[in-house]
Design an enzyme around this catalytic site. Structure first.
Site, PDB file in Angstrom:
ATOM      1  N   HIS A   1      63.322  -6.162 -97.727  1.00 55.24           N
ATOM      2  CA  HIS A   1      62.271  -5.311 -97.182  1.00 55.24           C
ATOM      3  C   HIS A   1      62.085  -5.476 -95.685  1.00 55.24           C
ATOM      4  CE1 HIS A   1      60.155  -5.071-101.375  1.00 55.24           C
ATOM      5  NE2 HIS A   1      61.364  -4.564-101.373  1.00 55.24           N
TER       6      HIS A   1
ATOM      7  N   ILE B   1      58.962  -4.223 -91.034  1.00 55.97           N
ATOM      8  CA  ILE B   1      58.690  -4.837 -92.328  1.00 55.97           C
ATOM      9  C   ILE B   1      58.082  -3.805 -93.265  1.00 55.97           C
ATOM     10  CG2 ILE B   1      57.459  -6.689 -93.520  1.00 55.97           C
ATOM     11  CD1 ILE B   1      57.095  -7.972 -90.677  1.00 55.97           C
ATOM     12  N   CYS B   2      58.663  -3.653 -94.417  1.00 50.34           N
ATOM     13  CA  CYS B   2      58.107  -2.740 -95.406  1.00 50.34           C
ATOM     14  C   CYS B   2      57.126  -3.501 -96.282  1.00 50.34           C
ATOM     15  CB  CYS B   2      59.224  -2.149 -96.257  1.00 50.34           C
ATOM     16  SG  CYS B   2      58.620  -1.069 -97.549  1.00 50.34           S
ATOM     17  N   LEU B   3      55.880  -3.441 -95.914  1.00 47.22           N
ATOM     18  CA  LEU B   3      54.846  -4.171 -96.656  1.00 47.22           C
ATOM     19  C   LEU B   3      53.584  -3.323 -96.613  1.00 47.22           C
ATOM     20  CD1 LEU B   3      53.993  -6.819 -98.066  1.00 47.22           C
ATOM     21  CD2 LEU B   3      53.386  -7.718 -95.828  1.00 47.22           C
TER      22      LEU B   3
END
EC number: 2.3.2.23
Lengths: 161, 322
Positions: free
Chosen positions: A91, A98-100
Protein backbone atom coordinates in the site's frame (compact mmCIF):
# COMPACT_ATOMS: atom_id res chain seq x y z
CA UNK A 1 10.16 15.51 -6.83
CA UNK A 2 7.14 14.55 -4.91
CA UNK A 3 8.80 14.54 -1.59
CA UNK A 4 9.66 18.20 -1.70
CA UNK A 5 6.27 19.34 -2.80
CA UNK A 6 3.81 20.46 -0.23
CA UNK A 7 0.12 21.09 -0.39
CA UNK A 8 -0.76 24.71 -0.97
CA UNK A 9 1.32 26.21 1.75
CA UNK A 10 -0.95 28.56 3.52
CA UNK A 11 0.22 29.49 6.94
CA UNK A 12 -1.36 27.62 9.81
CA UNK A 13 -4.45 29.17 11.31
CA UNK A 14 -4.37 30.11 14.95
CA UNK A 15 -6.45 27.08 15.81
CA UNK A 16 -4.09 24.82 13.90
CA UNK A 17 -1.06 26.35 15.58
CA UNK A 18 -2.53 25.88 19.04
CA UNK A 19 -3.46 22.35 18.37
CA UNK A 20 -0.05 21.46 16.90
CA UNK A 21 1.78 23.02 19.80
CA UNK A 22 -0.22 20.82 22.10
CA UNK A 23 0.53 17.78 20.02
CA UNK A 24 4.19 18.63 20.03
CA UNK A 25 4.28 18.87 23.80
CA UNK A 26 2.35 15.64 24.12
CA UNK A 27 4.73 13.98 21.67
CA UNK A 28 7.73 15.04 23.69
CA UNK A 29 6.22 13.67 26.88
CA UNK A 30 4.84 10.53 25.36
CA UNK A 31 6.16 9.75 21.87
CA UNK A 32 4.64 6.74 20.08
CA UNK A 33 6.93 3.71 20.33
CA UNK A 34 9.20 3.34 17.32
CA UNK A 35 9.03 6.99 16.21
CA UNK A 36 11.37 9.93 16.53
CA UNK A 37 10.46 13.45 15.62
CA UNK A 38 13.37 15.73 14.95
CA UNK A 39 11.90 18.93 16.28
CA UNK A 40 12.57 21.99 14.17
CA UNK A 41 11.15 25.45 14.28
CA UNK A 42 8.82 24.51 11.46
CA UNK A 43 5.56 23.56 13.08
CA UNK A 44 3.91 23.04 9.71
CA UNK A 45 6.16 20.24 8.50
CA UNK A 46 7.19 17.41 10.72
CA UNK A 47 9.76 14.87 9.64
CA UNK A 48 9.44 11.71 11.66
CA UNK A 49 11.71 8.72 11.79
CA UNK A 50 9.97 5.34 11.78
CA UNK A 51 11.63 2.16 12.98
CA UNK A 52 10.21 -1.08 11.70
CA UNK A 53 8.79 -3.09 14.57
CA UNK A 54 10.85 -6.04 15.81
CA UNK A 55 9.64 -9.36 14.48
CA UNK A 56 8.13 -7.85 11.32
CA UNK A 57 9.38 -7.64 7.76
CA UNK A 58 10.63 -4.14 8.46
CA UNK A 59 12.58 -4.87 11.63
CA UNK A 60 15.84 -2.94 11.84
CA UNK A 61 14.82 -0.69 8.99
CA UNK A 62 14.37 3.04 9.34
CA UNK A 63 12.20 5.26 7.20
CA UNK A 64 11.17 8.87 7.25
CA UNK A 65 7.67 10.24 7.20
CA UNK A 66 6.98 13.79 6.14
CA UNK A 67 3.85 15.32 7.59
CA UNK A 68 2.58 18.62 6.18
CA UNK A 69 -0.26 20.37 7.92
CA UNK A 70 -2.90 22.38 6.10
CA UNK A 71 -4.06 25.79 7.20
CA UNK A 72 -7.19 24.37 8.76
CA UNK A 73 -5.77 21.36 10.52
CA UNK A 74 -7.36 19.39 12.17
CA UNK A 75 -10.51 20.03 10.14
CA UNK A 76 -8.48 18.71 7.23
CA UNK A 77 -6.08 15.80 7.27
CA UNK A 78 -2.38 16.42 7.05
CA UNK A 79 -0.50 15.20 4.00
CA UNK A 80 1.59 12.24 5.02
CA UNK A 81 4.18 10.65 2.74
CA UNK A 82 7.31 8.60 3.06
CA UNK A 83 10.50 10.34 2.04
CA UNK A 84 12.60 8.25 -0.33
CA UNK A 85 13.33 5.46 -0.11
CA UNK A 86 9.78 4.46 0.82
CA UNK A 87 9.33 1.04 2.38
CA UNK A 88 8.35 -1.77 0.04
CA UNK A 89 4.76 -2.41 0.95
CA UNK A 90 1.61 -3.30 -0.99
CA UNK A 91 0.00 0.00 0.00
CA UNK A 92 2.96 2.30 -0.31
CA UNK A 93 3.91 3.68 -3.69
CA UNK A 94 7.52 4.23 -4.69
CA UNK A 95 6.93 8.00 -4.62
CA UNK A 96 6.10 7.71 -0.94
CA UNK A 97 2.34 8.03 -1.22
CA UNK A 98 0.46 5.90 1.27
CA UNK A 99 -2.89 4.28 0.64
CA UNK A 100 -4.46 4.50 4.07
CA UNK A 101 -8.04 5.62 4.54
CA UNK A 102 -7.54 7.70 7.67
CA UNK A 103 -5.24 10.02 5.72
CA UNK A 104 -8.03 10.85 3.30
CA UNK A 105 -11.73 10.02 3.41
CA UNK A 106 -11.73 8.62 6.91
CA UNK A 107 -9.85 11.44 8.55
CA UNK A 108 -11.30 12.70 11.82
CA UNK A 109 -10.22 15.83 13.72
CA UNK A 110 -9.86 13.75 16.85
CA UNK A 111 -6.89 12.00 15.28
CA UNK A 112 -3.37 13.19 15.91
CA UNK A 113 0.08 12.84 14.41
CA UNK A 114 0.71 10.24 17.03
CA UNK A 115 -2.37 8.20 16.15
CA UNK A 116 -1.47 8.43 12.45
CA UNK A 117 1.99 7.12 13.22
CA UNK A 118 0.56 4.17 15.09
CA UNK A 119 -1.76 3.35 12.19
CA UNK A 120 1.12 3.50 9.74
CA UNK A 121 3.31 1.29 11.87
CA UNK A 122 0.47 -1.16 12.23
CA UNK A 123 0.01 -1.16 8.47
CA UNK A 124 3.72 -1.89 8.01
CA UNK A 125 3.76 -4.54 10.69
CA UNK A 126 0.91 -6.54 9.24
CA UNK A 127 2.47 -6.79 5.80
CA UNK A 128 3.30 -10.28 4.67
CA UNK A 129 5.14 -9.38 1.48
CA UNK A 130 7.59 -6.66 0.62
CA UNK A 131 6.20 -5.51 -2.66
CA UNK A 132 4.86 -2.42 -4.37
CA UNK A 133 1.19 -1.94 -5.19
CA UNK A 134 0.23 -3.59 -8.46
CA UNK A 135 -0.43 -0.24 -10.14
CA UNK A 136 2.66 1.45 -8.80
CA UNK A 137 4.27 2.49 -12.06
CA UNK A 138 1.13 3.93 -13.53
CA UNK A 139 0.21 5.78 -10.40
CA UNK A 140 3.65 7.22 -9.90
CA UNK A 141 3.88 8.29 -13.52
CA UNK A 142 0.62 10.17 -13.15
CA UNK A 143 1.88 11.91 -10.07
CA UNK A 144 5.05 13.12 -11.61
CA UNK A 145 4.24 16.79 -11.38
CA UNK A 146 4.46 16.57 -7.67
CA UNK A 147 0.84 15.98 -7.03
CA UNK A 148 -0.22 15.56 -3.46
CA UNK A 149 -1.70 12.21 -2.53
CA UNK A 150 -4.60 14.15 -1.11
CA UNK A 151 -5.64 14.94 -4.67
CA UNK A 152 -5.91 11.29 -5.47
CA UNK A 153 -9.27 9.67 -5.27
CA UNK A 154 -8.30 6.61 -3.35
CA UNK A 155 -10.16 3.40 -3.30
CA UNK A 156 -9.57 1.51 -0.16
CA UNK A 157 -9.86 -2.15 0.19
CA UNK A 158 -9.57 -4.67 2.88
CA UNK A 159 -7.35 -3.79 5.73
CA UNK A 160 -5.70 -7.12 6.04
CA UNK A 161 -2.41 -5.51 5.18
CA UNK B 1 -8.07 2.61 -39.40
CA UNK B 2 -8.74 4.76 -36.45
CA UNK B 3 -10.83 7.86 -36.62
CA UNK B 4 -9.91 8.74 -33.11
CA UNK B 5 -8.76 12.23 -32.34
CA UNK B 6 -5.18 12.46 -31.37
CA UNK B 7 -4.64 16.05 -30.31
CA UNK B 8 -6.31 18.92 -28.54
CA UNK B 9 -6.27 22.24 -30.37
CA UNK B 10 -6.13 25.07 -27.92
CA UNK B 11 -7.12 27.60 -30.56
CA UNK B 12 -10.24 25.82 -31.70
CA UNK B 13 -10.75 24.39 -28.23
CA UNK B 14 -11.66 21.05 -29.50
CA UNK B 15 -10.04 17.72 -30.17
CA UNK B 16 -8.63 17.13 -33.60
CA UNK B 17 -6.87 14.48 -35.54
CA UNK B 18 -3.74 15.67 -37.21
CA UNK B 19 -3.22 15.16 -40.89
CA UNK B 20 0.17 13.98 -41.87
CA UNK B 21 3.07 14.58 -39.64
CA UNK B 22 2.83 18.30 -38.99
CA UNK B 23 1.80 19.27 -35.54
CA UNK B 24 -0.79 21.75 -36.72
CA UNK B 25 -4.51 21.76 -36.29
CA UNK B 26 -6.27 20.78 -39.50
CA UNK B 27 -8.99 23.37 -38.86
CA UNK B 28 -7.09 26.51 -37.97
CA UNK B 29 -3.63 25.54 -39.15
CA UNK B 30 -2.12 26.74 -35.94
CA UNK B 31 0.34 24.72 -34.01
CA UNK B 32 -1.13 25.13 -30.57
CA UNK B 33 -1.94 21.51 -30.22
CA UNK B 34 -1.13 18.90 -27.68
CA UNK B 35 -1.23 15.18 -27.92
CA UNK B 36 -4.14 13.85 -25.96
CA UNK B 37 -2.08 11.12 -24.47
CA UNK B 38 0.23 13.66 -22.94
CA UNK B 39 -2.46 15.51 -21.16
CA UNK B 40 -2.89 15.53 -17.51
CA UNK B 41 -5.67 13.26 -16.59
CA UNK B 42 -7.45 13.92 -13.40
CA UNK B 43 -10.56 14.19 -11.41
CA UNK B 44 -13.95 13.64 -12.92
CA UNK B 45 -12.72 10.59 -14.64
CA UNK B 46 -11.45 9.12 -11.49
CA UNK B 47 -14.93 7.98 -10.89
CA UNK B 48 -14.92 5.79 -13.85
CA UNK B 49 -11.44 4.71 -14.63
CA UNK B 50 -11.28 1.45 -12.96
CA UNK B 51 -8.50 -0.92 -13.39
CA UNK B 52 -10.10 -4.24 -13.74
CA UNK B 53 -12.03 -5.72 -16.59
CA UNK B 54 -15.16 -6.16 -14.59
CA UNK B 55 -15.33 -2.46 -14.00
CA UNK B 56 -15.18 -1.41 -17.55
CA UNK B 57 -18.79 -2.27 -17.83
CA UNK B 58 -19.54 0.25 -15.18
CA UNK B 59 -17.29 2.77 -16.77
CA UNK B 60 -19.05 2.25 -19.99
CA UNK B 61 -22.41 2.68 -18.37
CA UNK B 62 -21.33 6.05 -17.10
CA UNK B 63 -20.26 7.03 -20.57
CA UNK B 64 -23.53 5.80 -21.79
CA UNK B 65 -25.32 7.91 -19.23
CA UNK B 66 -23.35 10.97 -20.18
CA UNK B 67 -24.04 10.50 -23.82
CA UNK B 68 -27.69 9.83 -23.19
CA UNK B 69 -27.90 12.96 -21.13
CA UNK B 70 -26.21 14.97 -23.80
CA UNK B 71 -28.53 13.60 -26.42
CA UNK B 72 -31.51 14.44 -24.34
CA UNK B 73 -30.40 17.99 -23.90
CA UNK B 74 -29.63 18.36 -27.52
CA UNK B 75 -33.02 17.09 -28.45
CA UNK B 76 -34.56 19.47 -25.97
CA UNK B 77 -33.00 22.30 -27.80
CA UNK B 78 -34.05 20.82 -31.09
CA UNK B 79 -31.50 22.62 -33.09
CA UNK B 80 -31.37 20.07 -35.78
CA UNK B 81 -28.61 18.38 -33.95
CA UNK B 82 -30.50 15.23 -33.33
CA UNK B 83 -27.96 12.53 -33.32
CA UNK B 84 -29.99 10.06 -31.46
CA UNK B 85 -30.02 7.48 -34.12
CA UNK B 86 -26.36 7.36 -34.52
CA UNK B 87 -25.54 7.62 -30.89
CA UNK B 88 -27.81 4.86 -29.92
CA UNK B 89 -25.80 2.63 -32.08
CA UNK B 90 -22.62 3.39 -30.28
CA UNK B 91 -22.61 0.75 -27.65
CA UNK B 92 -23.20 -1.96 -30.19
CA UNK B 93 -20.83 -0.53 -32.71
CA UNK B 94 -17.95 0.77 -30.77
CA UNK B 95 -15.99 1.67 -33.83
CA UNK B 96 -18.33 4.42 -34.84
CA UNK B 97 -17.06 7.04 -32.39
CA UNK B 98 -15.51 9.10 -31.20
CA UNK B 99 -17.91 10.95 -29.03
CA UNK B 100 -16.39 13.83 -27.20
CA UNK B 101 -17.58 15.77 -24.27
CA UNK B 102 -15.50 18.67 -23.21
CA UNK B 103 -15.51 22.00 -21.57
CA UNK B 104 -13.07 24.75 -20.92
CA UNK B 105 -9.63 24.99 -22.31
CA UNK B 106 -7.67 22.21 -20.81
CA UNK B 107 -9.46 19.04 -21.47
CA UNK B 108 -9.25 15.84 -19.64
CA UNK B 109 -9.51 12.67 -21.49
CA UNK B 110 -11.73 9.79 -20.92
CA UNK B 111 -11.38 7.01 -23.37
CA UNK B 112 -14.00 4.42 -23.50
CA UNK B 113 -13.59 1.13 -25.13
CA UNK B 114 -15.48 1.95 -28.19
CA UNK B 115 -14.04 5.09 -29.62
CA UNK B 116 -15.71 7.14 -26.98
CA UNK B 117 -13.82 10.03 -25.67
CA UNK B 118 -14.92 12.60 -23.20
CA UNK B 119 -13.03 15.71 -22.38
CA UNK B 120 -13.91 18.19 -19.73
CA UNK B 121 -12.36 20.17 -16.99
CA UNK B 122 -15.27 21.27 -14.93
CA UNK B 123 -15.37 24.85 -16.11
CA UNK B 124 -18.64 26.23 -17.37
CA UNK B 125 -19.71 24.92 -20.69
CA UNK B 126 -19.75 21.40 -21.84
CA UNK B 127 -19.37 20.50 -25.41
CA UNK B 128 -19.98 17.42 -27.35
CA UNK B 129 -18.75 16.52 -30.73
CA UNK B 130 -18.28 13.54 -32.92
CA UNK B 131 -16.01 12.54 -35.66
CA UNK B 132 -14.16 15.80 -35.88
CA UNK B 133 -17.18 17.42 -37.39
CA UNK B 134 -17.38 20.12 -34.83
CA UNK B 135 -21.09 19.93 -34.36
CA UNK B 136 -20.68 20.51 -30.71
CA UNK B 137 -22.93 21.77 -28.10
CA UNK B 138 -22.36 24.10 -25.22
CA UNK B 139 -24.94 24.18 -22.54
CA UNK B 140 -25.48 25.27 -19.00
CA UNK B 141 -26.55 22.98 -16.22
CA UNK B 142 -24.10 20.22 -16.65
CA UNK B 143 -21.38 22.33 -15.22
CA UNK B 144 -22.59 21.74 -11.72
CA UNK B 145 -22.54 18.08 -12.35
CA UNK B 146 -19.02 18.16 -13.60
CA UNK B 147 -17.92 20.54 -10.96
CA UNK B 148 -19.18 18.13 -8.45
CA UNK B 149 -17.48 15.27 -10.14
CA UNK B 150 -14.24 17.14 -10.28
CA UNK B 151 -14.19 18.56 -6.82
CA UNK B 152 -11.88 16.42 -4.92
CA UNK B 153 -12.03 17.76 -1.44
CA UNK B 154 -15.63 16.97 -0.64
CA UNK B 155 -14.99 13.49 0.51
CA UNK B 156 -15.95 11.49 3.48
CA UNK B 157 -19.36 11.76 5.08
CA UNK B 158 -21.67 14.54 3.87
CA UNK B 159 -22.33 17.63 6.00
CA UNK B 160 -24.82 17.62 8.84
CA UNK B 161 -27.88 19.76 8.31
CA UNK B 162 -28.10 23.14 9.92
CA UNK B 163 -31.21 22.07 11.82
CA UNK B 164 -29.66 18.92 13.20
CA UNK B 165 -26.68 20.94 14.44
CA UNK B 166 -28.97 23.51 16.00
CA UNK B 167 -30.84 20.74 17.74
CA UNK B 168 -27.69 19.37 19.34
CA UNK B 169 -27.94 20.01 23.07
CA UNK B 170 -25.70 22.45 24.88
CA UNK B 171 -24.60 21.17 28.25
CA UNK B 172 -22.74 22.60 31.21
CA UNK B 173 -19.51 20.83 32.03
CA UNK B 174 -19.87 19.10 35.38
CA UNK B 175 -17.45 17.05 37.42
CA UNK B 176 -19.02 13.96 36.03
CA UNK B 177 -18.09 15.10 32.51
CA UNK B 178 -14.58 15.93 33.57
CA UNK B 179 -14.06 12.45 34.90
CA UNK B 180 -14.88 10.78 31.60
CA UNK B 181 -14.02 13.42 29.00
CA UNK B 182 -11.55 15.86 30.41
CA UNK B 183 -10.41 17.24 27.05
CA UNK B 184 -12.17 18.36 23.93
CA UNK B 185 -11.25 15.67 21.37
CA UNK B 186 -10.81 18.24 18.62
CA UNK B 187 -8.74 21.05 20.08
CA UNK B 188 -7.31 18.92 22.91
CA UNK B 189 -7.91 21.71 25.42
CA UNK B 190 -9.18 20.87 28.87
CA UNK B 191 -12.84 21.47 29.46
CA UNK B 192 -13.47 23.99 32.17
CA UNK B 193 -15.88 23.20 34.94
CA UNK B 194 -19.11 25.08 34.40
CA UNK B 195 -18.36 26.03 30.81
CA UNK B 196 -20.62 25.07 27.94
CA UNK B 197 -20.15 22.25 25.51
CA UNK B 198 -22.19 20.49 22.85
CA UNK B 199 -23.24 16.91 23.21
CA UNK B 200 -23.73 14.55 20.31
CA UNK B 201 -26.28 11.72 20.48
CA UNK B 202 -23.45 9.31 21.24
CA UNK B 203 -22.69 11.41 24.34
CA UNK B 204 -19.35 12.66 23.08
CA UNK B 205 -18.88 16.28 23.99
CA UNK B 206 -17.03 19.08 22.25
CA UNK B 207 -16.58 22.80 22.34
CA UNK B 208 -19.20 24.30 20.10
CA UNK B 209 -16.52 26.09 18.06
CA UNK B 210 -14.73 22.79 17.58
CA UNK B 211 -17.57 20.52 16.58
CA UNK B 212 -19.74 22.81 14.45
CA UNK B 213 -17.08 23.50 11.80
CA UNK B 214 -16.49 19.79 11.50
CA UNK B 215 -20.15 18.79 11.33
CA UNK B 216 -20.72 21.47 8.72
CA UNK B 217 -18.36 19.46 6.58
CA UNK B 218 -19.00 15.93 7.72
CA UNK B 219 -21.84 14.51 9.74
CA UNK B 220 -19.73 12.16 11.78
CA UNK B 221 -18.71 12.18 15.41
CA UNK B 222 -14.93 12.70 15.41
CA UNK B 223 -14.56 10.08 18.10
CA UNK B 224 -16.97 7.30 17.12
CA UNK B 225 -18.33 8.38 13.72
CA UNK B 226 -21.96 8.25 14.77
CA UNK B 227 -24.09 10.72 12.82
CA UNK B 228 -26.37 13.41 14.07
CA UNK B 229 -29.91 12.15 13.48
CA UNK B 230 -31.92 13.70 10.74
CA UNK B 231 -33.90 16.62 11.98
CA UNK B 232 -37.27 15.88 13.52
CA UNK B 233 -35.97 12.87 15.29
CA UNK B 234 -33.53 14.98 17.14
CA UNK B 235 -35.83 17.38 18.92
CA UNK B 236 -38.59 14.96 19.78
CA UNK B 237 -36.52 12.00 20.76
CA UNK B 238 -33.36 13.53 21.87
CA UNK B 239 -33.45 11.85 25.21
CA UNK B 240 -34.09 8.40 23.88
CA UNK B 241 -31.28 8.77 21.45
CA UNK B 242 -28.88 8.75 24.27
CA UNK B 243 -29.66 5.15 24.87
CA UNK B 244 -28.25 4.46 21.44
CA UNK B 245 -24.92 5.70 22.51
CA UNK B 246 -22.48 3.32 21.00
CA UNK B 247 -19.30 3.58 22.90
CA UNK B 248 -18.17 6.08 25.38
CA UNK B 249 -14.55 5.30 24.97
CA UNK B 250 -12.63 6.60 22.06
CA UNK B 251 -10.03 3.95 21.90
CA UNK B 252 -11.23 1.34 19.51
CA UNK B 253 -13.59 2.98 17.16
CA UNK B 254 -11.09 4.75 15.03
CA UNK B 255 -9.29 4.36 11.88
CA UNK B 256 -9.49 1.58 9.45
CA UNK B 257 -12.68 0.43 10.95
CA UNK B 258 -14.72 -1.27 8.33
CA UNK B 259 -17.99 0.10 9.60
CA UNK B 260 -16.76 3.58 9.40
CA UNK B 261 -15.88 3.07 5.83
CA UNK B 262 -19.12 1.46 5.05
CA UNK B 263 -20.90 4.50 6.32
CA UNK B 264 -18.71 6.79 4.34
CA UNK B 265 -19.49 4.92 1.27
CA UNK B 266 -23.18 4.93 1.73
CA UNK B 267 -23.37 8.55 2.52
CA UNK B 268 -21.17 9.31 -0.40
CA UNK B 269 -23.80 8.00 -2.70
CA UNK B 270 -26.69 9.43 -0.83
CA UNK B 271 -25.51 12.95 -0.95
CA UNK B 272 -25.29 13.40 -4.67
CA UNK B 273 -27.97 15.98 -5.13
CA UNK B 274 -27.47 16.03 -8.84
CA UNK B 275 -28.22 12.41 -9.39
CA UNK B 276 -31.53 13.38 -10.84
CA UNK B 277 -29.69 14.81 -13.79
CA UNK B 278 -28.80 11.40 -14.93
CA UNK B 279 -31.06 9.92 -17.52
CA UNK B 280 -30.60 6.55 -15.92
CA UNK B 281 -31.35 3.49 -17.84
CA UNK B 282 -34.31 4.87 -19.68
CA UNK B 283 -32.62 6.25 -22.72
CA UNK B 284 -29.37 4.43 -22.51
CA UNK B 285 -31.22 1.33 -23.34
CA UNK B 286 -28.71 -0.08 -25.68
CA UNK B 287 -28.05 -3.11 -23.55
CA UNK B 288 -24.37 -2.55 -23.50
CA UNK B 289 -23.75 -4.15 -20.15
CA UNK B 290 -20.58 -5.54 -18.97
CA UNK B 291 -19.63 -7.89 -21.68
CA UNK B 292 -19.74 -5.95 -24.87
CA UNK B 293 -18.06 -2.90 -23.61
CA UNK B 294 -15.74 -4.56 -21.25
CA UNK B 295 -13.88 -6.89 -23.44
CA UNK B 296 -13.49 -5.24 -26.79
CA UNK B 297 -10.29 -3.40 -26.27
CA UNK B 298 -7.61 -3.27 -23.67
CA UNK B 299 -7.15 0.44 -23.97
CA UNK B 300 -6.69 3.37 -21.71
CA UNK B 301 -6.87 3.47 -17.96
CA UNK B 302 -4.41 6.15 -17.27
CA UNK B 303 -5.07 8.54 -14.54
CA UNK B 304 -4.21 9.42 -11.04
CA UNK B 305 -6.35 6.87 -9.43
CA UNK B 306 -4.84 4.27 -7.47
CA UNK B 307 -6.65 1.05 -7.63
CA UNK B 308 -4.49 -1.76 -6.71
CA UNK B 309 -7.44 -3.05 -4.92
CA UNK B 310 -11.13 -3.47 -5.21
CA UNK B 311 -12.66 -0.28 -6.40
CA UNK B 312 -15.31 1.23 -4.32
CA UNK B 313 -18.88 0.75 -5.34
CA UNK B 314 -20.80 3.92 -5.85
CA UNK B 315 -23.89 3.07 -4.00
CA UNK B 316 -26.71 5.29 -4.97
CA UNK B 317 -25.41 6.08 -8.38
CA UNK B 318 -27.85 5.08 -11.00
CA UNK B 319 -25.31 3.51 -13.26
CA UNK B 320 -24.41 1.15 -10.51
CA UNK B 321 -27.61 -0.64 -11.03
CA UNK B 322 -28.38 -3.15 -13.65
Amino acid sequence: MTSSSAPSRKALSKIATNRLQKELVEWQVNPPAGFKHKVTDNLQRWVIEVNGAPGTLYANETYQLQVDFPEHYPMEAPQVIFLPPAPLHPHIYSNGHICLDILYDSWSPAMTVSSICISILSMLSSSTAKQRPADNDRYVKNCRNGRSPKETRWWFHDDKV
Amino acid sequence: MSSRNTHWCYSCRRPVRLRGRDAVCPSCNLGFVQELNDMVQVSPLDYIHMGSDEDRGRQFRLLDSISALMRQRMVDRSNGLDIRGRSDALPEHPGIGPLLIFGGQIPLRLSGNGGFEALFNGTPGIGLTRNNVGDYFIGPGLEELFEQLSTNDRRGPPPASRSSMDAMPTIKISNRHLRSDSHCPVCKDKFELGSEARQMPCNHIYHSDCIIPWLSQHNSCPVCRQELPAQGLSSARRSTNRSRSSSSSSSSSFGSNANGRENTRESHGRRHPLSYLWPFRSSSSSSNHNGTAGTSSPTVHENNNHHHHHPMGYTGWPFDEG
